[in-house]
Scaffold this motif. Structure first.
Motif, short mmCIF file in Angstrom:
data_model
loop_
_atom_site.label_atom_id
_atom_site.label_comp_id
_atom_site.label_asym_id
_atom_site.label_seq_id
_atom_site.Cartn_x
_atom_site.Cartn_y
_atom_site.Cartn_z
N PRO A 55 21.97 92.40 14.85
CA PRO A 55 20.95 91.44 14.39
C PRO A 55 21.29 90.35 13.59
CG PRO A 55 19.99 93.70 14.42
CD PRO A 55 21.60 93.64 14.79
N ARG A 189 15.10 88.23 20.54
CA ARG A 189 15.08 89.09 19.80
C ARG A 189 14.57 88.88 18.44
NH1 ARG A 189 21.58 90.48 19.58
NH2 ARG A 189 20.70 91.92 18.38
N GLU A 192 13.31 91.86 16.21
CA GLU A 192 14.57 92.78 15.60
C GLU A 192 14.92 92.26 14.36
OE1 GLU A 192 18.60 93.85 17.64
OE2 GLU A 192 17.05 93.28 19.06
N LYS A 193 14.93 90.90 14.14
CA LYS A 193 15.47 90.50 13.20
C LYS A 193 14.69 89.86 11.81
CE LYS A 193 19.17 87.06 11.98
NZ LYS A 193 20.32 86.27 12.45
N GLN A 204 15.76 96.47 9.71
CA GLN A 204 16.46 95.99 10.53
C GLN A 204 17.44 96.94 10.64
OE1 GLN A 204 18.95 92.82 8.87
NE2 GLN A 204 17.84 91.43 10.28
N ASN A 208 21.75 97.59 17.71
CA ASN A 208 20.87 98.23 18.75
C ASN A 208 21.45 99.56 19.21
OD1 ASN A 208 19.22 99.03 20.63
ND2 ASN A 208 19.51 97.27 22.06
#
Lengths: 233, 585
Positions: A55, A189, A192-193, A204, A208
Motif C-alpha cells: 500500500p 485500492r 486499503e491505503k 494500513q 496484502n
C-alpha cells in the motif's frame, strides 16, 4: 561489544586420495543444490502473475478528485487560496504549489491557475480554477516529498510502476491523465491505503497478506501477520 | 582513554601549539580544525602522523570561497586509531597550489586528483595529476562557485524537442552540455598510464565483472599485470554540486542514489550529520527503527555482494539463493518505506512514517528463517576447494596499508583493524545494542569473505534486539515534530496554525542551520561514509563533501593487482566491493 576473530582455523589440507577419486568436496556442495531441486517454484510468472505492490508503494502520481473524503480543513484551504469551490468529481488541487516547493527537482511541475471569466455579480467572480498541472515523470525520483507536502491529499502515489514509453513525451502527464490515474487507483485500492479522512490509517498493512504471488516469493511459507503491534499489550 | 571517537583533545592541541606556534585553532561543537600556512603544512602533517599518532588518512577536500584572498581552502581529516581522536587541518591554497601529501599517505593520490578535477587546485609534486572523474580537455572546474549548476550548454541538439504541439510544457533546451568525444576518451586513457610492458588491456567500463561502470587499464606482460589505473566518472552526477542548491531535506533522496545498494545506510549517515548540526534529537522509537532498517539493508547489501562475488568466481547457484533472500528483504523495505531500492524513508528528526501493521511480524519471520540459509551458503562455499584456491592469499592488505590508504569498513576489519563506526561513534541505537565486531587475521580475499558472512550474523542479532525493543515502544512518536527544524506531519499541519507556518518556512526557505562546520560519518556496508557539511547560516549547505568508503577502498586495487593475473582482478574487485554510485557520486 566485543571482537570476534574469524578465519583462525583455515585448515587447508591437500586432498586425500579418496577425495580425489570420488570428488567428495564436490558432493558436499551438490547435496545442497540437489535438495533445492525438489522444492516448490518460488519465481513469479510475471506478465501472467503479478505481485501486488505494498500500500505504501510509491508509483506514478495521481491527482485525487473531490469525493467526500477530504480533510476537514479542505474548505478553509479552498477559501484561503481563492479557488472556486470544487464540486464532486472535480480536482482537489488548489494550486498552492507546495508540492513544487518540496520537490528536489521543481522543474517537474508546471502548475498554473487562471481567473474565472464570469460577470461581476456571479458568486464565483474573482475566484481561480486550476488550469494546468503537468508533471514530467522522466525527471522524477519518486521520493514522495510532494505527497507529504500536499495539504489537501490531492497528489498521491499510486501502485503503477510500468511507465515505459517510446518517447520522452509519454512521461509528461497532464491533469486529466493524472486525475484518471488517481480515480482508478482509489477505486481499486483506496480502502486499503486511506481512511475516510484521506489519511494513512493505523490498520494500513505492510502488504496484502493474502497475495498468492507474494507468498510464492516467500518460499511458499509466507509470514503470518499477528495482531497489530500498536494494539498489542 | 575514552571509548568513543571524538575530536582532538586540549592536551594534544597544546603540544602542537608549542611545536608550531603559528597555528590557529578553530573549534566547532562537532569539529576541530587547525589552520596552518602552506609552507608549514607538510611539517605539521608529518608531525601529526609520526609523533601524535594521527596515522590514518580519512579525507581531503577543498572548499571554494570566491570572496576570500586565497580562494581555495584545503581540508584534511586524520584519525588517531589508538587514542580514537579525529583532527581536521585547514590550509589556504595560495596561488591555487598546495603541496602534495602523497608521500605521507598514498591514499591522498585520488583525493588530490579529485580536488584538481573539481576545483583546479594544483598539487606540487603529485606523481600524475590528471582529472579524476571528467575527461582530459574538459575546460571547467565544476565545483567552483562560479560554475553554474546546469553547466555551460554549448552543444546544439534540436532533435530532443521534436514533439507534438499539445504538450506546451516541459520543452527541453535544445542546447546541451558537451559530452566527451572518442578523441577525448583516448587522451584520458593515455594520460593515466604510460605503457611500459607488452600490451595495454582495457577492462570495462561496460563489463559485468566490473560491477558497474569502472574502466580499468592494465599494462600487461604476458599474463601478468605490471601496472594498472582506473578511470572513474561514468556515473558522476555531481551530487555535491546539486546539494548546494537544495535544502537539507531535499538532499535526502540524492543520498539514496550514491550507494544505491545500501540506500538506507546512506540516508541515516547523512541525516545524523544534519541532526547534529541542527541539534535535533530524534525520538527513541525513530532511533530503533533506523538501526533496524540499517541492519536489514546491510544484510541486503552483503547478500548482493555474496551472490555477485560467487557468480564472478563461477559459483552460479549461490547467486540464485542469495537473491531469493534478498527479495524478501526488498519486500520488507518496500512495505515499510515505499520503494525497494531508493527508499528515502529517513527524515530529519525521525522517520517519515511509522511502521505499518505486520512489519515486525514479517521481520521476525525473516530472522527465524535466515540463519539456516546462511549455513547453506557456507556449506557450499567456505570449505570448497575452488573457493579456497581462488580466495586464500589473494590481495593481502596489511594494517599499514589500511592507515596509508584510509581503508574502512570490511576491508579494514579483515586486516585486523577494529575500525567500525557503529562501535567507535555510535549514533542512533547502536550504543544500546550488543554486537561483536568480526576481525580477520590475514587480510586476504578469504578473510573479507568470512568477515562479511559473520557480519550478516551480527546484523541479524542487532535486528533481533531492535524488534524486541520496538514492540515495547508501540505508541511512541516517530518524528520529533516539536523541534523547530523538523517538518510537521500532515495531521499537525491540519490541527495548528503554527505547524502550518513552520511547514511553509521549512519547505520554502529550508532549515536555517547555524554557521558551523561538521564532519560525521556512518558505517556503510562499503566503509565509512562521512559527510563534511559547511553551513553559512542559510537554509542550504554551503558545501557538502561526501567521504565515500568505496572510493578510498577501490584505490588500493591498483597496488594489489600488480604482479597478478586478470583472473585475480575479478576476485580482488569483488572482494573490495565498490559501488560506482558511491565512488563517482
Amino acid at each position: 561489544m566485543g571482537i570476534k576473530k574469524v578465519g583462525l582455523n583455515r585448515n587447508i589440507k591437500p586432498q586425500s586420495l579418496a577425495e580425489k577419486i570420488f570428488f567428495l568436496d564436490f558432493m558436499k556442495g551438490l547435496k545442497t543444490t540437489i535438495k533445492h531441486l525438489f522444492r516448490k517454484v518460488i519465481t513469479v510468472d510475471f506478465p501472467y502473475e503479478v505481485v501486488e505492490p505494498a500500500p505504501r508503494f510509491r508509483g506514478v502520481h495521481g491527482l485525487r478528485n473531490v469525493d467526500g473524503t477530504e480533510k476537514d480543513d479542505f474548505n478553509a484551504w479552498v477559501k484561503k487560496l481563492k479557488i472556486k469551490p470544487p464540486e464532486k468529481g472535480e480536482t482537489r488541487c488548489i494550486a498552492c504549489k507546495f508540492c513544487q516547493a518540496a520537490c528536489p527537482v521543481p522543474e517537474i511541475f508546471v502548475i498554473k491557475a487562471k481567473k474565472l471569466d464570469v460577470p461581476k455579480d456571479h458568486p464565483h467572480h474573482g475566484l481561480k480554477v486550476l488550469d494546468q498541472f503537468d508533471m514530467d515523470l522522466g525527471k522524477c525520483m519518486f521520493c514522495g516529498l510532494c505527497t507529504l507536502a500536499c495539504p489537501t491529499v490531492c497528489i498521491i502515489h499510486t501502485d503503477i510502476y510500468d511507465i515505459s514509453t517510446y518517447t520522452r513525451r509519454g512521461w509528461i502527464l497532464n491533469k486529466e491523465q493524472l486525475s484518471q490515474i488517481a480515480d482508478d487507483f482509489i477505486a481499486r485500492r483506496g480502502k486499503e491505503k486511506y481512511d475516510e479522512k484521506s489519511e494513512w490509517p493505523d490498520y494500513q498493512k505492510l502488504w496484502n497478506d493474502t497475495d498468492t504471488a507474494r507468498a510464492k516469493a516467500w518460499d511458499n511459507n509466507p509470514p503470518q501477520f499477528g495482531p497489530n503491534y500498536v494494539d498489542q499489550n | 582513554m575514552q571509548n568513543h571517537l571524538c575530536w582532538i583533545d586540549e592536551e594534544k592541541l597544546k603540544e602542537i601549539k608549542n611545536k608550531f606556534p603559528e597555528i590557529s585553532i578553530e573549534k566547532f561543537p562537532n569539529a576541530t580544525f587547525i589552520y596552518i600556512s602552506k609552507e608549514r603544512l607538510k611539517d605539521l602533517l608529518k608531525s601529526l602522523k609520526d609523533e601524535f599518532g594521527f596515522k590514518m588518512f580519512i579525507d581531503f577536500t577543498c572548499v571554494d570561497y570566491p570572496e576570500s584572498e586565497n580562494r581555495f581552502l584545503g581540508v584534511y581529516f586524520l584519525i588517531n586509531p589508538k587514542d580514537k581522536q579525529r583532527v581536521g587541518v585547514k590550509c589556504w591554497a595560495t596561488n591555487e597550489t598546495l603541496p602534495t601529501i602523497t608521500d605521507l599517505w598514498k591514499g591522498a593520490k585520488w583525493a588530490e586528483r579529485e580536488a584538481y578535477d573539481m576545483f583546479g587546485v594544483r598539487f606540487e609534486g603529485h606523481e600524475n595529476l590528471v582529472r579524476m572523474f571528467l575527461w582530459e580537455g574538459y575546460p571547467y572546474y565544476p565545483l567552483r562557485k562560479d560554475f553554474p549548476r546546469e553547466g555551460y550548454k554549448t552543444e546544439y541538439l534540436p532533435s530532443l524537442n521534436e514533439r507534438n504541439k499539445d504538450y506546451p510544457a516541459h520543452n527541453y533546451d535544445p542546447n546541451h552540455t558537451p559530452l566527451p568525444t572518442l578523441e577525448d576518451l583516448e587522451r584520458t586513457q593515455k594520460a593515466r598510464i604510460k605503457k611500459k610492458a607488452q600490451m595495454v588491456l582495457n577492462w570495462g567500463p561496460l563489463h559485468p565483472g566490473t560491477h558497474g561502470t569502472i574502466w580499468f587499464i592494465f599494462d600487461m606482460e604476458g599474463e601478468e599485470i605490471k601496472q594498472c589505473d582506473i578511470i572513474l566518472g561514468q556515473l558522476h552526477r555531481g551530487i555535491e554540486k546539486l546539494a548546494e542548491e537544495l535544502t537539507y531535506t531535499q538532499f535526502i533522496p540524492y543520498t539514496d542514489r550514491m550507494d544505491y545498494i545500501s540506500a538506507l545506510c546512506s540516508q541515516v549517515a547523512y541525516v545524523n550529520t544534519v541532526e547534529k548540526l541542527l541539534k535535533v534529537e530524534p525520538p527513541p522509537k525513530a532511533k530503533w527503527i533506523r538501526t533496524m532498517m540499517c541492519e536489514l539493508q546491510r544484510i541486503n547489501s552483503h547478500l548482493l555482494w555474496l551472490g555477485t562475488y560467487a557468480l564472478d568466481i563461477g559459483a552460479l547457484t549461490i547467486f540464485l539463493y542469495t537473491f531469493r533472500e534478498r527479495e524478501k528483504l526488498m519486500d520488507i523495505i518496500e512495505g515499510i518505506a515505499g520503494i525497494r531500492l531508493n527508499s528515502s524513508y529517513i527524515r530529519i528528526g525521525g522517520v517519515s512514517k511509522d511502521l505499518p501493521e505486520g512489519a515486525l511480524d514479517v521481520i521476525r519471520h525473516f530472522i527465524k528463517d535466515f540463519p539456516e540459509k546462511l549455513k547453506e551458503y557456507e556449506t557450499i562455499l567456505t570449505k570448497n576447494r575452488v573457493w579456497i584456491r581462488r580466495n586464500v592469499n589473494i590481495g593481502v592488505i596489511t594494517e599499514e596499508d589500511v592507515y596509508q590508504y584510509g581503508l574502512t569498513g570490511v576491508v579494514a576489519r579483515a586486516s585486523g583493524v577494529p575500525y567500525d563506526i557503529r562501535a567507535l561513534q555510535p549514533t542512533d541505537a547502536y550504543d544500546k545494542v550488543d554486537f561483536e565486531i568480526p576481525l580477520g587475521t590475514v587480510g586476504d580475499c578469504y578473510d573479507r569473505y568470512l568477515v562479511r558472512m559473520e557480519e550478516m550474523r551480527q546484523s541479524l542479532n542487532i535486528i533481533k534486539q531492535c524488534v524486541e525493543e520496538l514492540e515495547k515502544l508501540k505508541d511512541d512518536k516517530y518524528l520529533a515534530t516539536e523541534n523547530p527544524y523538523v517538518l510537521p506531519t500532515l495531521e499537525e499541519v491540519y490541527l495548528s496554525i503554527e505547524s502550518m507556518v513552520k511547514d511553509f518556512n521549512l519547505r520554502i526557505y529550508g532549515e536555517q542551520a547555524p554557521e558551523e562546520e561538521i564532519y560525521l560519518s556512518g558505517e556503510n556496508p562499503r566503509g565509512e561514509l562521512g559527510f563534511y557539511v559547511v553551513s553559512k547560516g542559510d537554509g542550504k549547505p554551503y558545501r557538502i563533501k561526501i567521504r565515500s568508503g568505496a572510493f578510498y577502498n577501490l584505490q588500493i586495487f591498483t597496488e594489489l593487482i600488480k604482479g597478478r593475473t586478470v583472473a585475480d582482478a575479478v576476485v580482488l574487485l569483488g572482494s573490495l566491493d565498490p559501488v560506482v554510485g558511491e565512488t563517482d557520486r
